[in-house]
Design an enzyme around this catalytic site. Sequence first.
Site, short mmCIF file in Angstrom:
data_model
loop_
_atom_site.label_atom_id
_atom_site.label_comp_id
_atom_site.label_asym_id
_atom_site.label_seq_id
_atom_site.Cartn_x
_atom_site.Cartn_y
_atom_site.Cartn_z
N ALA A 110 0.75 -1.18 -0.11
CA ALA A 110 -0.12 -0.04 -0.06
C ALA A 110 0.91 1.26 0.07
O ALA A 110 2.19 1.11 0.12
CB ALA A 110 -0.95 0.06 1.27
N PHE A 111 0.36 2.53 -0.16
CA PHE A 111 1.19 3.68 -0.52
C PHE A 111 1.80 3.95 0.50
O PHE A 111 2.80 4.80 0.60
CB PHE A 111 0.22 4.55 -1.17
CG PHE A 111 -0.02 5.93 -0.34
CD1 PHE A 111 -1.25 5.83 0.45
CD2 PHE A 111 0.56 7.01 -0.51
CE1 PHE A 111 -1.65 6.89 1.43
CE2 PHE A 111 0.39 7.99 0.20
CZ PHE A 111 -0.74 7.82 1.16
N LYS A 112 1.48 3.69 1.95
CA LYS A 112 2.03 4.36 3.01
C LYS A 112 3.64 3.85 3.15
O LYS A 112 4.56 4.60 3.73
CB LYS A 112 1.58 3.54 4.38
CG LYS A 112 0.32 4.05 4.59
CD LYS A 112 -0.19 5.33 5.23
CE LYS A 112 -1.81 5.67 5.53
NZ LYS A 112 -2.57 5.44 4.48
N ASP A 113 3.92 2.62 2.23
CA ASP A 113 5.22 2.31 1.94
C ASP A 113 6.09 3.33 1.60
O ASP A 113 7.28 3.26 1.72
CB ASP A 113 5.42 1.05 1.48
CG ASP A 113 4.81 -0.35 1.89
OD1 ASP A 113 4.77 -0.32 3.27
OD2 ASP A 113 4.33 -1.06 1.17
N LEU A 116 7.12 5.45 4.41
CA LEU A 116 7.56 4.92 5.73
C LEU A 116 8.67 3.96 5.44
O LEU A 116 9.35 3.61 6.39
CB LEU A 116 6.33 4.06 6.26
CG LEU A 116 5.31 4.85 7.28
CD1 LEU A 116 4.01 3.83 7.65
CD2 LEU A 116 6.03 5.33 8.52
#
Length: 496
Positions: A110-113, A116
């Site tokens: 998911a795009f939080k990667d 993060l």
Amino acid sequence: MDIFYSSTRNGDDKLTASQAILKGLADDGGLFVPDHIPALDVTLDELKDMSYQETAYAVMKQFFTDFTEEELKDCINKAYDDKFDTKEIAPLVEADGAYFLELFHGSTIAFKDMALSILPHLLITSARKNNVKNDIVILTATSGDTGKAALAGFSNVKGTKIIVFYPKNGVSPIQEKQMVTQKGDNTFVVGINGNFDEAQTGVKKMFADKELKAELDAKGYQFSSANSINIGRLVPQVVYYVYAYAKLYANGVIAKDEKINVVVPTGNFGNILAAFFAKNMGVPIAKLVCASNENKVLYDFFSTGTYDKNREFVLTSSPSMDILISSNLERLIYKISGRDAKVNAKLMKDLRETGKYEITPDMRRQLDDFYGNYTTEAETSEVIRDLYDSTGYVIDTHTAVAAGVYKKYKADTKDTETKTVIASTASPFKFTRSVMDAIDKEKYHSMTDFELVDELSKIANVKVPNAIEEIRNAKVLHDTVCDVDKMPDTVRSFLK
Ligand SMILES: *Cc1c(COP(=O)(O)O)cnc(C)c1O
């Protein structure tokens, strides 16, 4: 030119980028903003041949001016490596006349990667630059997704430890399995006997606990957070909009300086704010299309000028957008107030005390760059099914909310010619059940989650991502469970 950061609620402080990253949130509760948005200092013809990592450097050096070239490149190379399952890092896929920017090729699909995976390196570099000798201990409470993305980002990063608390009976079985199988000597995962709010309150209490702070300092540790409002998460998200524009140009899809639209499925307003930053750096973006699910606070805000969170909270099939307070919007409010910290602080006080605030007509006029709309649950399913039926391409529920709003935008404005990038924020494998139900509920409803995964792989002709393969057979490595009042003791036991 050096850039300094100040709080949206107090124009006076002047922090370097590394100080702002270390602090996360300002003492007055405001968010750190750069004193201006720097222009790109490379040309489109230079950008078009750059790798993702090179683009990241070209963008981030403009914001993080107190990092040396070596420090920044080191952070970038450690973040965007083979944790991603494609060399392109963020590939563009054309389907049904739009360009889907796939931001889900990292560790947790998911795009939080995207942010993060670099934040831990920015944080530890910032600590070193500011002569912090302690190890950094990240404390997080999670209702599911962010916890896993943070664990994956910090896993085995030297000089850091990460402790994640989740409600023992309040996350999905897959989410729990993803967390308790997390590898890395510096990772700790704890289920608590309580709900998400209690986990969050417990974490906040530990941040404010002076005794605990002194005790940890003596042992060589200090707390920090990986919160989504950290400037070290926002700036890395600007990169992929610059990269996407340059790739469209490189592939001959657009002419030099041709304007594009960007559609972003929005919750906390971080991802779309990054696109706004990209526009202000010089990327030719026409409209920033803000897509909401049935929690349509932002749509109402763009159409009325009033932000009002007093409403029913809807649980949707795009849970990462089920948000009533979009924290990052504060940075935009501050900008359209003419960078007036007093005006912004007053509006945020209204929000805390009454759950709403209203901006002036003059502020509203500055929102012309944005278009807001929303997609209902029924429309979200329809979008997934229609796109699959007509092209074979399968998108997740969050991305479908964006694609649904893009349809409404075209019908509303008759702007059907402008080339458009849709931020694709999660792999369909992350929300398999909702995606497969949308495609054919009759056929799939009795299958187990992992049967659905294999079926999706077959119909979409996409390999099952590693993130899913890994948890099928992974060993449980974390089994600590504690009561809410024992959270500090649990932290002590990990930091002996
Ligand atoms: C977090 C998230 C969003 C929302 O992004 P914001 O920056 O909070 O607006 C959208 N889709 C997915 C899959 C997410 O995880």
